[in-house]
Scaffold this active site. Structure first.
Site, PDB file in Angstrom:
ATOM      1  N   HIS A   1      40.830  77.787  91.685  1.00  0.00           N
ATOM      2  CA  HIS A   1      39.509  78.304  91.326  1.00  0.00           C
ATOM      3  C   HIS A   1      39.697  79.704  90.757  1.00  0.00           C
ATOM      4  CE1 HIS A   1      35.051  78.804  92.433  1.00  0.00           C
ATOM      5  NE2 HIS A   1      35.426  80.039  92.124  1.00  0.00           N
ATOM      6  N   ARG A  49      26.374  75.149  91.697  1.00  0.00           N
ATOM      7  CA  ARG A  49      26.411  75.920  92.940  1.00  0.00           C
ATOM      8  C   ARG A  49      26.867  77.340  92.679  1.00  0.00           C
ATOM      9  NH1 ARG A  49      29.759  79.167  95.740  1.00  0.00           N
ATOM     10  NH2 ARG A  49      31.495  77.800  95.182  1.00  0.00           N
ATOM     11  N   ASP A  50      28.114  77.500  92.295  1.00  0.00           N
ATOM     12  CA  ASP A  50      28.680  78.836  92.133  1.00  0.00           C
ATOM     13  C   ASP A  50      28.007  79.594  90.998  1.00  0.00           C
ATOM     14  OD1 ASP A  50      30.314  80.960  92.612  1.00  0.00           O
ATOM     15  OD2 ASP A  50      32.136  80.058  91.844  1.00  0.00           O
ATOM     16  N   HIS A  72      38.299  82.966  88.209  1.00  0.00           N
ATOM     17  CA  HIS A  72      37.244  83.659  87.480  1.00  0.00           C
ATOM     18  C   HIS A  72      37.870  84.331  86.258  1.00  0.00           C
ATOM     19  CE1 HIS A  72      33.745  83.843  90.526  1.00  0.00           C
ATOM     20  NE2 HIS A  72      34.547  82.841  90.843  1.00  0.00           N
ATOM     21  N   CYS A  87      30.942  86.843  91.414  1.00  0.00           N
ATOM     22  CA  CYS A  87      30.890  87.279  92.814  1.00  0.00           C
ATOM     23  C   CYS A  87      29.990  88.508  92.951  1.00  0.00           C
ATOM     24  CB  CYS A  87      32.297  87.608  93.303  1.00  0.00           C
ATOM     25  SG  CYS A  87      32.358  88.283  94.981  1.00  0.00           S
TER      26      CYS A  87
END
Length: 329
Positions: free
Chosen positions: A223, A29-30, A225, A256
């Site tokens: 979560h 997904r991400d 990054h 993002c």
């Protein structure tokens, strides 16, 4: 909704002999939503099967958003249906609104993650809603879930919790307020995300300690990054506060759209290796994850991939590895 009485964070992480952690794969997904390549459904199902065979028991398989907006995820229902056929696998999806949640309920997702940006500017850019409008949407989602008699869990994901490329600083007090508001509006649990890679280990430990002191075990996931190379350090800092579930992307894909040039989530194989080296059982076969990474890299030719373990490989001496990793080497 009345929140559960906070349990408070443990003073120290679990001892290595009994320590366990869950790595939730979010690359399907991400990761895929942020790259140009559209991976065929059959390949995604191969990915799910291989990740499951490698020991992963929580996988975010897609997002229920309009196909015109994210054609990469148009087949989420099909991938979810397959994931639901694998015993013991918790299959989650991201839902940005009530309509997406209704699809998740209809397709019997085990968990739906509702994203909320603590940054007002990022929330408007990403979701076209203010943070408090997202909280109100969660209340509608909870009502729909309960009316349907569904068992799908609702996780409120508080993003830009450590800063924002659009807004700059995001106050810890605002993050904590919104986290509690999500629970009050009907979310079963919440998570905290460093959406654009602004976090540092000291800030992570401080905010997670405050958050766990406020809502206890209902803070369920971290979560991170790896935008500025601190993803693993931040995961370790969260672990020190008692967090035992982490999102990660195979090969570190994604990122993002409001953080140009940023890498995706912490790399699944690197995080699993770090945890296992620390004596934390993840149930994951790291060598199998590296083999899966190689397959996925072939499907994503031309895309930017990340991570360190795939370059250096697993250590060759069993004495330098925890048992779970040594057996896979």
């Amino acid at each position: 909704m009345t929140p559960r009485t906070p349990a408070g964070p443990p003073a120290h992480p679990l001892p290595p002999s009994s320590a366990q952690a869950i790595v939730r794969e979010v690359g399907l997904r991400d990761g895929l939503q942020s790259i140009a390549t559209v991976v065929p459904t059959a390949r995604k199902i191969e990915w799910v099967d291989a990740a499951y065979a490698a020991g992963q028991r929580e996988i975010e398989v897609g997002s229920f958003v309009p196909a015109r907006l994210l054609p990469q995820l148009a087949d989420t229902a099909e991938v979810l249906a397959h994931a639901k056929s694998l015993p013991g696998l918790v299959a989650s999806v991201l839902v940005p609104n009530l309509r997406g949640a209704e699809r998740a309920i209809e397709c019997q997702a085990d968990l739906m993650v509702v994203p909320l940006s603590a940054s007002h500017a990022h929330s408007l850019a990403n979701l076209r809603k203010t943070p408090d409008e997202v909280v109100a949407e969660v209340a509608r989602i909870r009502a729909a879930r309960d009316a349907a008699g569904s068992r799908t869990l609702i996780e409120g994901g508080v993003g830009t919790a450590f800063g924002c490329t659009l807004q700059g600083e995001v106050a810890e007090s605002e993050v904590l307020r919104l986290m509690q508001a999500l629970l009050d509006s009907g979310a079963d649990r919440v998570s905290l995300a460093d959406t654009v890679g602004h976090a540092d280990p000291a800030g992570v430990q401080r905010l997670f300690e405050k958050a766990r002191g406020l809502v206890g075990e209902r803070l369920a996931c971290a979560h991170f990054h790896d935008t500025r190379g601190m993803g693993l350090a931040n995961a370790y800092a969260a672990w020190q506060t008692g967090i035992t579930r982490f999102d990660a992307c195979l090969a570190g894909i994604g990122g993002c759209p409001h953080a140009p040039g940023a890498s995706g989530n912490v790399t699944t194989e690197d995080l699993a290796f770090m945890l296992e080296r620390m004596g934390v059982s993840t149930g994951l076969d790291v060598a199998a994850l590296l083999a899966l990474r190689e397959r996925v890299a072939g499907w994503l030719e031309g895309e930017t991939l990340h991570g360190a373990l795939w370059q250096a490989g697993l250590p060759r001496t069993a004495a330098s590895l925890p048992a779970a990793v040594a057996s896979a080497a």
